[in-house]
Design a protein around this motif. Structure first.
Motif, PDB file in Angstrom:
ATOM      1  N   SER A 191       0.832  -1.208   0.000  1.00 12.41           N
ATOM      2  CA  SER A 191       0.000   0.000   0.000  1.00 12.41           C
ATOM      3  C   SER A 191       0.867   1.258   0.000  1.00 12.41           C
ATOM      4  CB  SER A 191      -0.927   0.009   1.215  1.00 12.41           C
ATOM      5  OG  SER A 191      -0.183  -0.065   2.426  1.00 12.41           O
ATOM      6  N   SER A 192       1.999   1.211   0.702  1.00 14.92           N
ATOM      7  CA  SER A 192       2.907   2.358   0.735  1.00 14.92           C
ATOM      8  C   SER A 192       3.647   2.493  -0.593  1.00 14.92           C
ATOM      9  CB  SER A 192       3.918   2.213   1.873  1.00 14.92           C
ATOM     10  OG  SER A 192       3.277   2.275   3.135  1.00 14.92           O
ATOM     11  N   ILE A 193       4.032   1.358  -1.181  1.00 12.96           N
ATOM     12  CA  ILE A 193       4.714   1.398  -2.476  1.00 12.96           C
ATOM     13  C   ILE A 193       3.778   1.967  -3.540  1.00 12.96           C
ATOM     14  CG2 ILE A 193       5.840   0.036  -4.265  1.00 12.96           C
ATOM     15  CD1 ILE A 193       6.628  -1.985  -2.088  1.00 12.96           C
ATOM     16  N   ALA A 194       2.512   1.567  -3.487  1.00 12.06           N
ATOM     17  CA  ALA A 194       1.525   2.083  -4.442  1.00 12.06           C
ATOM     18  C   ALA A 194       1.395   3.595  -4.311  1.00 12.06           C
ATOM     19  CB  ALA A 194       0.177   1.409  -4.222  1.00 12.06           C
ATOM     20  N   ARG A 195       1.482   4.099  -3.082  1.00  8.07           N
ATOM     21  CA  ARG A 195       1.404   5.543  -2.856  1.00  8.07           C
ATOM     22  C   ARG A 195       2.610   6.254  -3.459  1.00  8.07           C
ATOM     23  NH1 ARG A 195      -0.989   9.990  -2.890  1.00  8.07           N
ATOM     24  NH2 ARG A 195      -0.796  11.410  -1.128  1.00  8.07           N
ATOM     25  N   LEU A 196       3.753   5.602  -3.453  1.00  9.77           N
ATOM     26  CA  LEU A 196       4.958   6.192  -4.033  1.00  9.77           C
ATOM     27  C   LEU A 196       4.776   6.465  -5.527  1.00  9.77           C
ATOM     28  CD1 LEU A 196       7.908   7.077  -3.802  1.00  9.77           C
ATOM     29  CD2 LEU A 196       8.587   4.680  -4.003  1.00  9.77           C
ATOM     30  N   MET A 221      18.100   6.914   9.403  1.00 15.77           N
ATOM     31  CA  MET A 221      17.586   8.126  10.055  1.00 15.77           C
ATOM     32  C   MET A 221      16.584   7.796  11.148  1.00 15.77           C
ATOM     33  SD  MET A 221      18.796  11.080   8.736  1.00 15.77           S
ATOM     34  CE  MET A 221      17.525  12.330   8.793  1.00 15.77           C
ATOM     35  N   GLY A 222      16.093   6.544  11.138  1.00 17.41           N
ATOM     36  CA  GLY A 222      15.142   6.139  12.175  1.00 17.41           C
ATOM     37  C   GLY A 222      13.719   5.992  11.695  1.00 17.41           C
ATOM     38  N   LEU A 223      13.505   6.123  10.382  1.00 21.26           N
ATOM     39  CA  LEU A 223      12.152   5.961   9.850  1.00 21.26           C
ATOM     40  C   LEU A 223      11.755   4.490   9.825  1.00 21.26           C
ATOM     41  CD1 LEU A 223      12.337   8.516   6.911  1.00 21.26           C
ATOM     42  CD2 LEU A 223      10.813   8.679   8.877  1.00 21.26           C
ATOM     43  N   ASP A 224      10.517   4.228  10.164  1.00 19.14           N
ATOM     44  CA  ASP A 224       9.988   2.858  10.209  1.00 19.14           C
ATOM     45  C   ASP A 224       9.471   2.478   8.825  1.00 19.14           C
ATOM     46  OD1 ASP A 224       8.706   0.483  10.650  1.00 19.14           O
ATOM     47  OD2 ASP A 224       7.237   1.274  12.078  1.00 19.14           O
ATOM     48  N   PRO A 225      10.036   1.441   8.199  1.00 16.10           N
ATOM     49  CA  PRO A 225       9.593   1.051   6.853  1.00 16.10           C
ATOM     50  C   PRO A 225       8.110   0.703   6.750  1.00 16.10           C
ATOM     51  CG  PRO A 225      11.688   0.015   7.367  1.00 16.10           C
ATOM     52  CD  PRO A 225      11.192   0.649   8.634  1.00 16.10           C
ATOM     53  N   SER A 226       7.511   0.299   7.849  1.00 12.59           N
ATOM     54  CA  SER A 226       6.093  -0.055   7.804  1.00 12.59           C
ATOM     55  C   SER A 226       5.188   1.174   7.874  1.00 12.59           C
ATOM     56  CB  SER A 226       5.738  -1.003   8.963  1.00 12.59           C
ATOM     57  OG  SER A 226       5.880  -0.340  10.218  1.00 12.59           O
ATOM     58  N   SER A 227       5.795   2.345   8.142  1.00  8.87           N
ATOM     59  CA  SER A 227       5.033   3.589   8.241  1.00  8.87           C
ATOM     60  C   SER A 227       5.052   4.329   6.914  1.00  8.87           C
ATOM     61  CB  SER A 227       5.624   4.475   9.334  1.00  8.87           C
ATOM     62  OG  SER A 227       5.135   5.796   9.239  1.00  8.87           O
ATOM     63  N   MET A 228       3.975   5.055   6.650  1.00 14.32           N
ATOM     64  CA  MET A 228       3.911   5.855   5.440  1.00 14.32           C
ATOM     65  C   MET A 228       4.969   6.951   5.457  1.00 14.32           C
ATOM     66  SD  MET A 228       2.348   5.953   2.606  1.00 14.32           S
ATOM     67  CE  MET A 228       2.916   7.052   1.320  1.00 14.32           C
ATOM     68  N   MET A 229       5.438   7.336   6.638  1.00 12.72           N
ATOM     69  CA  MET A 229       6.470   8.354   6.748  1.00 12.72           C
ATOM     70  C   MET A 229       7.760   7.907   6.063  1.00 12.72           C
ATOM     71  SD  MET A 229       5.321  11.045   8.054  1.00 12.72           S
ATOM     72  CE  MET A 229       3.782  11.548   8.828  1.00 12.72           C
ATOM     73  N   PHE A 230       7.974   6.605   5.987  1.00  8.55           N
ATOM     74  CA  PHE A 230       9.160   6.089   5.311  1.00  8.55           C
ATOM     75  C   PHE A 230       9.125   6.467   3.834  1.00  8.55           C
ATOM     76  CE2 PHE A 230      11.937   2.955   3.339  1.00  8.55           C
ATOM     77  CZ  PHE A 230      12.998   2.882   4.237  1.00  8.55           C
ATOM     78  N   ILE A 231       7.958   6.343   3.213  1.00  6.13           N
ATOM     79  CA  ILE A 231       7.798   6.705   1.802  1.00  6.13           C
ATOM     80  C   ILE A 231       7.961   8.203   1.619  1.00  6.13           C
ATOM     81  CG2 ILE A 231       6.136   6.849  -0.094  1.00  6.13           C
ATOM     82  CD1 ILE A 231       7.389   4.102   0.261  1.00  6.13           C
ATOM     83  N   PRO A 270       8.941  14.017   7.553  1.00  8.91           N
ATOM     84  CA  PRO A 270       9.999  14.094   6.534  1.00  8.91           C
ATOM     85  C   PRO A 270       9.769  15.183   5.496  1.00  8.91           C
ATOM     86  CG  PRO A 270       9.285  11.816   6.873  1.00  8.91           C
ATOM     87  CD  PRO A 270       8.310  12.688   7.596  1.00  8.91           C
ATOM     88  N   SER A 271       8.529  15.571   5.290  1.00 13.55           N
ATOM     89  CA  SER A 271       8.223  16.562   4.250  1.00 13.55           C
ATOM     90  C   SER A 271       8.727  17.954   4.570  1.00 13.55           C
ATOM     91  CB  SER A 271       6.710  16.610   3.990  1.00 13.55           C
ATOM     92  OG  SER A 271       6.260  15.367   3.478  1.00 13.55           O
TER      93      SER A 271
END
Length: 381
Positions: A191-196, A221-231, A270-271
């Protein structure tokens, strides 16, 4: 026969207008060429659109037969005259294409792959560059690759219809599948990859080594890959060259952020890295030097850096400072008040205090319409 008839009408028009007083002579429109007349009469083009297309075809040496063939091809797929003119105005070289050899196979492939009818017209009308790409070298492998990820042509068409969704067709590269697999190996959900794909599909077109470096950095940097914040982090990092990224990070250090504090800020939002250097410095300078906000506050509410100073922060501060001066509000209440939603600001401040001080409603409205920099009233640290 047509030429002589048109010449006679032109001469009669010149003779009749020459008999009128000079002050009443209307400007004479350029004579309508046979091509313009044909486009208007047979294909339904407006006179201006027909003239524009006729001029384009003339400059590129396109024969009337070739032009007619291309028009019939696009009309058969539902393209309107206005959209057709827009396509060829953007990419005149397509007028020179042999429709049967180049354009038709591409349109047939797109339609057969599920991108048909109004969806096809919408996507190509908004991004005609797609038709300049090679069928076998680009469009076919792109569809095959994307279908593996999205699973159905319906999902794929839904992507293309989103804002910037067609960029997946523009920016496809053989690296895309490898980069998708890299994200999956880090635990990024589909779902996150699709958002990318809709946020910054060009990131997926980076070389596998470049993309892997970006993903590694976001993880570090500490971003969680399972979170949308990673994308969002991947999008921010992939959206600029390395020197610009480092310059933006250095800007936060200039205002006193430690490396750990910057990471805390970045992980939450991140934005913040997407703003220009000029805007970021303007916000940091006002919030910290003029208003007296602390690094702790900004790292707690990083969205404040993405808020509009003129349209959101200053109008709210005008109300909040007034309420403080009237003894109706404590200064410590201001922090969260400048980052909450518009609905919550109205519910917690404008409506309840507006009953006691009705002028704040007009004050807030005027400040939103014509904001200016307030006289600083720093927070107590």
């Amino acid at each position: 026969m047509f030429r002589f008839k048109f010449l006679g009408e032109s001469l009669r028009l010149t003779w009749s207008t020459s008999l009128r007083p000079l002050s009443t002579v209307a400007p004479v429109r350029p004579p309508r060429t046979p091509t313009v007349g044909y486009l208007v009469g047979s294909h339904g083009f407006s006179p201006d659109a027909a003239v524009a297309l006729s001029n384009l075809s003339s400059k590129r040496g396109v024969s009337c037969e070739r032009l007619d063939s291309v028009m019939m091809l696009f009309k058969s797929y539902g393209f309107s005259p206005a959209i057709i003119v827009g396509i060829f105005t953007s990419y005149p070289s397509m007028l020179s294409s042999k429709s049967e050899e180049k354009l038709k196979p591409k349109l047939e492939f797109l339609a057969a792959s599920g991108l048909s009818g109004e969806a096809l017209v919408h996507v190509i009308g908004n991004d005609p560059f797609i038709l300049t790409r090679s069928l076998e070298g680009h469009l076919v492998p792109c569809f095959n690759s994307l279908l593996k990820f999205f699973g159905s042509s319906e999902e794929l068409v839904a992507l293309f219809l989103t804002k910037r969704g067609s960029w997946a067709l523009r920016n496809f590269s053989s690296a895309m599948e490898l980069n998708i697999n890299t994200l999956r190996s880090f635990g990024v959900p589909n779902s996150s990859i699709a958002r990318l794909f809709t946020l910054r599909v060009r990131a997926l077109s980076r070389t596998p080594s470049e993309f892997r470096a970006i993903v590694d950095e976001m993880k570090g940097m500490g971003l969680d890959p399972s979170s949308m914040m990673f994308i969002y982090g991947v999008c921010s990092c992939a959206g600029m060259k390395r020197p610009r990224w480092e310059a933006k990070v250095s800007l936060f250090y200039k205002y006193g952020f430690s490396e750990a504090q910057f990471r805390t800020l970045f992980v939450k939002q991140p934005s913040v890295m997407n703003s220009s250097m000029k805007r970021s410095e303007k916000m940091l300078n006002y919030l910290m030097n003029d208003l007296g906000l602390t690094i702790k506050y900004i790292t707690s509410y990083p969205v404040v850096l993405m808020s509009s100073l003129e349209r959101k922060i200053l109008p709210r501060l005008s109300v909040l400072f007034f309420l403080i001066s009237e003894g109706l509000l404590k200064q410590t209440s201001i922090g969260r008040a400048i980052v909450i939603s518009e609905a919550d600001f109205a519910r917690f401040f404008l409506l309840p205090f507006g009953q006691k001080r009705p002028q704040i409603l007009e004050m807030y409205k005027k400040k939103k319409e014509s904001p200016n920099i307030l006289t600083p009233q720093p927070f107590a640290r």
